[in-house]
Design an enzyme around this catalytic site. Sequence first.
Site, PDB file in Angstrom:
ATOM      1  N   LYS A  42       0.841  -1.205   0.000  1.00  0.00           N
ATOM      2  CA  LYS A  42       0.000   0.000   0.000  1.00  0.00           C
ATOM      3  C   LYS A  42       0.868   1.245   0.000  1.00  0.00           C
ATOM      4  O   LYS A  42       0.671   2.157  -0.799  1.00  0.00           O
ATOM      5  CB  LYS A  42      -0.914   0.032   1.249  1.00  0.00           C
ATOM      6  CG  LYS A  42      -1.902  -1.110   1.323  1.00  0.00           C
ATOM      7  CD  LYS A  42      -2.833  -0.964   2.519  1.00  0.00           C
ATOM      8  CE  LYS A  42      -2.122  -1.054   3.858  1.00  0.00           C
ATOM      9  NZ  LYS A  42      -1.518  -2.363   4.139  1.00  0.00           N
ATOM     10  N   THR A  43       1.823   1.269   0.932  1.00  0.00           N
ATOM     11  CA  THR A  43       2.675   2.449   1.026  1.00  0.00           C
ATOM     12  C   THR A  43       3.513   2.590  -0.236  1.00  0.00           C
ATOM     13  O   THR A  43       3.746   3.691  -0.725  1.00  0.00           O
ATOM     14  CB  THR A  43       3.573   2.355   2.282  1.00  0.00           C
ATOM     15  OG1 THR A  43       2.717   2.204   3.415  1.00  0.00           O
ATOM     16  CG2 THR A  43       4.416   3.592   2.456  1.00  0.00           C
ATOM     17  N   ASP A 235      -1.653   7.968   4.258  1.00  0.00           N
ATOM     18  CA  ASP A 235      -1.301   6.585   4.604  1.00  0.00           C
ATOM     19  C   ASP A 235      -1.902   6.257   5.977  1.00  0.00           C
ATOM     20  O   ASP A 235      -2.169   7.159   6.769  1.00  0.00           O
ATOM     21  CB  ASP A 235       0.231   6.438   4.636  1.00  0.00           C
ATOM     22  CG  ASP A 235       0.670   4.983   4.456  1.00  0.00           C
ATOM     23  OD1 ASP A 235      -0.197   4.094   4.388  1.00  0.00           O
ATOM     24  OD2 ASP A 235       1.891   4.737   4.379  1.00  0.00           O
ATOM     25  N   GLU A 236      -2.107   4.980   6.251  1.00  0.00           N
ATOM     26  CA  GLU A 236      -2.627   4.527   7.557  1.00  0.00           C
ATOM     27  C   GLU A 236      -3.959   5.211   7.901  1.00  0.00           C
ATOM     28  O   GLU A 236      -4.194   5.626   9.031  1.00  0.00           O
ATOM     29  CB  GLU A 236      -1.609   4.812   8.680  1.00  0.00           C
ATOM     30  CG  GLU A 236      -0.203   4.309   8.419  1.00  0.00           C
ATOM     31  CD  GLU A 236      -0.018   2.834   8.773  1.00  0.00           C
ATOM     32  OE1 GLU A 236      -0.982   2.216   9.246  1.00  0.00           O
ATOM     33  OE2 GLU A 236       1.081   2.310   8.546  1.00  0.00           O
ATOM     34  N   GLN A 266      -5.570  -3.206  10.967  1.00  0.00           N
ATOM     35  CA  GLN A 266      -4.448  -2.581  11.668  1.00  0.00           C
ATOM     36  C   GLN A 266      -4.864  -1.302  12.387  1.00  0.00           C
ATOM     37  O   GLN A 266      -4.031  -0.441  12.658  1.00  0.00           O
ATOM     38  CB  GLN A 266      -3.317  -2.285  10.695  1.00  0.00           C
ATOM     39  CG  GLN A 266      -2.704  -3.547  10.109  1.00  0.00           C
ATOM     40  CD  GLN A 266      -1.503  -3.231   9.236  1.00  0.00           C
ATOM     41  OE1 GLN A 266      -0.486  -2.771   9.709  1.00  0.00           O
ATOM     42  NE2 GLN A 266      -1.642  -3.467   7.944  1.00  0.00           N
ATOM     43  N   ARG A 612       5.067  -7.390  10.949  1.00  0.00           N
ATOM     44  CA  ARG A 612       6.267  -6.562  10.718  1.00  0.00           C
ATOM     45  C   ARG A 612       7.425  -7.430  10.243  1.00  0.00           C
ATOM     46  O   ARG A 612       8.424  -6.943   9.752  1.00  0.00           O
ATOM     47  CB  ARG A 612       6.716  -5.818  11.997  1.00  0.00           C
ATOM     48  CG  ARG A 612       5.747  -4.823  12.622  1.00  0.00           C
ATOM     49  CD  ARG A 612       5.210  -3.853  11.645  1.00  0.00           C
ATOM     50  NE  ARG A 612       3.939  -4.305  11.126  1.00  0.00           N
ATOM     51  CZ  ARG A 612       3.405  -3.870   9.989  1.00  0.00           C
ATOM     52  NH1 ARG A 612       4.015  -2.969   9.256  1.00  0.00           N
ATOM     53  NH2 ARG A 612       2.251  -4.330   9.550  1.00  0.00           N
TER      54      ARG A 612
HETATM   55  P1  ATP Z   1       1.659  -2.128   6.019  1.00  0.00           P
HETATM   56  O1  ATP Z   1       0.236  -2.560   6.027  1.00  0.00           O
HETATM   57  O2  ATP Z   1       2.465  -2.868   7.011  1.00  0.00           O
HETATM   58  O3  ATP Z   1       1.804  -0.648   6.081  1.00  0.00           O
HETATM   59  P2  ATP Z   1       2.035  -1.951   3.163  1.00  0.00           P
HETATM   60  O4  ATP Z   1       0.835  -2.520   2.544  1.00  0.00           O
HETATM   61  O5  ATP Z   1       2.140  -0.483   3.212  1.00  0.00           O
HETATM   62  O6  ATP Z   1       2.259  -2.607   4.603  1.00  0.00           O
HETATM   63  P3  ATP Z   1       4.613  -1.814   1.909  1.00  0.00           P
HETATM   64  O7  ATP Z   1       5.396  -1.403   3.085  1.00  0.00           O
HETATM   65  O8  ATP Z   1       4.317  -0.811   0.857  1.00  0.00           O
HETATM   66  O9  ATP Z   1       3.278  -2.550   2.379  1.00  0.00           O
HETATM   67  O10 ATP Z   1       5.291  -3.061   1.195  1.00  0.00           O
HETATM   68  C1  ATP Z   1       5.747  -4.180   1.927  1.00  0.00           C
HETATM   69  C2  ATP Z   1       7.017  -4.712   1.301  1.00  0.00           C
HETATM   70  O11 ATP Z   1       6.731  -5.292   0.049  1.00  0.00           O
HETATM   71  C3  ATP Z   1       8.042  -3.622   1.036  1.00  0.00           C
HETATM   72  O12 ATP Z   1       9.322  -4.155   1.270  1.00  0.00           O
HETATM   73  C4  ATP Z   1       7.836  -3.320  -0.430  1.00  0.00           C
HETATM   74  O13 ATP Z   1       9.010  -2.809  -1.035  1.00  0.00           O
HETATM   75  C5  ATP Z   1       7.484  -4.687  -0.996  1.00  0.00           C
HETATM   76  N1  ATP Z   1       6.630  -4.600  -2.189  1.00  0.00           N
HETATM   77  C6  ATP Z   1       5.483  -3.929  -2.319  1.00  0.00           C
HETATM   78  N2  ATP Z   1       4.952  -4.100  -3.549  1.00  0.00           N
HETATM   79  C7  ATP Z   1       5.799  -4.897  -4.219  1.00  0.00           C
HETATM   80  C8  ATP Z   1       5.815  -5.451  -5.556  1.00  0.00           C
HETATM   81  N3  ATP Z   1       4.861  -5.203  -6.435  1.00  0.00           N
HETATM   82  N4  ATP Z   1       6.865  -6.232  -5.889  1.00  0.00           N
HETATM   83  C9  ATP Z   1       7.843  -6.502  -4.992  1.00  0.00           C
HETATM   84  N5  ATP Z   1       7.882  -6.024  -3.733  1.00  0.00           N
HETATM   85  C10 ATP Z   1       6.876  -5.233  -3.360  1.00  0.00           C
HETATM   86 MG    MG Z   2       2.295   0.842   4.853  1.00  0.00          MG
END
Ligand code: ATP
Ligand code: MG
Length: 754
Positions: A42-43, A235-236, A266, A612
């Site tokens: 997402k981030t 975000d969040e 979350q 995490r």
């Molecule tokens: P959270 O809910 O914990 O905030 P999130 O959904 O924001 O998580 P991110 O932190 O954006 O997730 O991504 C998690 C991990 O996966 C990061 O290391 C990111 O670089 C990797 N990632 C995200 N999308 C891809 C993708 N399409 N291909 C490879 N790696 C990815």
């Molecule tokens: Mg995130």
Amino acid sequence: MPHEQSVTPSAPYLQGLNPPQRQAVETLDGPVLILAGAGTGKTRALTARVAHLLQTGTATPGQILAVTFTNKAANELRHRVSGLLGGIDVAGWWIGTFHSLAARMLRRHAELVGLRSNFTIIDDDDQLRLLKQVLELQGVDSKTINPKLILGIIDKWKNMGLTPDRVPNFNAGELPQPLTGPQLMAIYRNFQERLVTLNACDFGDLLLHLVTIFRDPANGVLAQYHARYTHILVDEYQDTNTIQYQWLHLLSQARHNLCCVGDDDQSIYSWRGADVSNILNFEKDFPEATIIRLEQNYRSTKPILAAANGLIAHNKGRLGKNLWTEEHSDDLVQITVTMDQSDEARFVAEQIESVQRKNVSLDEIAVLVRASSQMRAFEERFNTFGISYRVIGGPRFYERQEIRDALGYFRLINQHNDDLAFERIVNVPKRGLGAKTISDLQIAARRLQRPLFPAVEYLIQTDELKTGPRLTLTKFVGDIHRWLGLVATMSLRDWAAKVLEESGYVAMWRDDKSIEAAGRLDNLKELVSAMSNFDSLGAFLEHVALVMENQERKEEPRVTLMTLHAAKGLEYAHVFLPGWEEGLFPNQRSMDDSGLAGLEEERRLAYVGITRAKHKATITYALRRQTYGEYTDTVPSRFIEELPGDTVSDERQKMKNVWAQGGLGAAVSTQRWGGGTPNWGQKKWSPQPKTPLVIDADIVVVNPSSAFRVGQRVFHEKFGYGKVTDIDDDKLDVSFEKAGTKKVLDRFVNIVEK
Ligand code: ATP
Ligand code: MG
């Protein structure tokens, strides 16, 4: 649309994104909600979206407002955006936390709420002092009622967007006894008025003032922002509270270009007023919204994700998601039982050392606790082991006494109406101004209807003060003005050093013979060095007000120690989750206060914790825990039971077998004391040795047995090598090669392997 043609599909920030992520990045017009589970990118999509807005020419940096929750997350966001755009400097961009962006915005319109643009943002301590003054003025005895309780109510109102004139009728049950409703309202009103008189506000006021300003169309401020920000990203979003929601929605009212990212599983800040229905109602707020769901988790291995999914499935109030990952691993989520918190900390420290030996950087390791009081044991143990660590969100550098005093000087110089700063430092170092003089000054200031410093400026011209205080205060006032005059003429660092020297503050600690004095002087030096990074005093003070994290020294890798609440959005190769015991986690107070909802929030917190971890998650709990000097036996957290059996290392099953055969305690004691009576009941129980004790092939109980024996060769940091000659509980007699025979505590001694 023009922006769709101007970017090639191979733009670096688009690479590797999966189709729904790409949709999230490329849907630039209209409201977008990315509602997806942990680690699904997402981030990452949010940052790529910022890059896409810019690269397609859809928005300029000044037209984008990107908001997140913690300073750490905001830094990460800035860093990632800069990286995607070839390392450009994003320092002045509107990417930041709610607090930092709101402070910046409010400074431009401060006069509309009766403040000046250099207003002070006061912290919790000053909030409390101010409230106590208000209570005193109103004749409310702060001994009969806990002022923190009242602050809690005021904060809650502020989070809900309720200025004094908007607070609805509340029922008597909500009132902290013995206050009456009108009394409580008067306190809130006076508190707010007093803040304005001091040209100050608290964190809750930042958004509250802005929303008040936005709601008055006559001032035209909201219209200006509508013209200015074309795209807003958050975000969040699951953790936004009402005032944050109102602020975001007012800002995006004109164009609806609001992109929110979050995960209902979350949502962990309801105790601070976060309202998960903000994210759940997004579709109602914006019927034209594009809703995007992401299902592939890129962060964690299969066992970690399966454990987290299995756990959160026990929550009833959730949307439900289907998360999967391609990351195979045989490394299950490990559950380890330890004897007490000291053992637990040692076990974790040893594990960290062994992970480190596998070339995992300390930066990739985190210990996530439920309560910050758990940290002390880890800090102590890391210190003994020489493991570098950083505490995030813990006791902060800027909260230390000497730092607050120094800042008191800087604040008063910057802003003469800052009464709290005046009171803090006018007699520090001692200038012979007794409590009586100070209280006379306060009475006179109230009579003159001026803040303290301007009142004193006036009083020293009159004969109202006795000669002694008058001369002292005349010099004090003169100094403050002189230092203000100097601030623009030299580097901020040199200036700060000068103020601290000339005020006598440094000399005060130099003359202080206590053990802490040297450390305090070092801290002051550190403060002065930190100031060299700032151009103006105002910028520095603003920075201090906003800093929520410990100062980090960047040079060396460190283990991160923080609360689960502070960890959202972050990721680490190896995550340790200690203290999974009923009462501690799930937290009893949370369950008592909010019942099932509280329990479900605790479970979400556990879900955040496990997710995490990229490669390995280790959960630990202690058989007993010491509080207020007494040991209490514990019950393992129900969350451990809720983890699907095939996702965790099967120690639990084996533990159950041991219990079935007479309890783990019995098993441990048999091992430790060779069948003798264990000293469970003794207070001075101090397990020390480092070698884990194996009860059953796979159950590792960290170290209940004393590995010290007479004749053993040991090393003591101060006394060097020696041999143990006698053992008395946790005290050892050691004959040191150089230092002779000494009695030492076993925790300061390491066993030397042959
Ligand atoms: P959270 O809910 O914990 O905030 P999130 O959904 O924001 O998580 P991110 O932190 O954006 O997730 O991504 C998690 C991990 O996966 C990061 O290391 C990111 O670089 C990797 N990632 C995200 N999308 C891809 C993708 N399409 N291909 C490879 N790696 C990815
Ligand atoms: Mg995130």
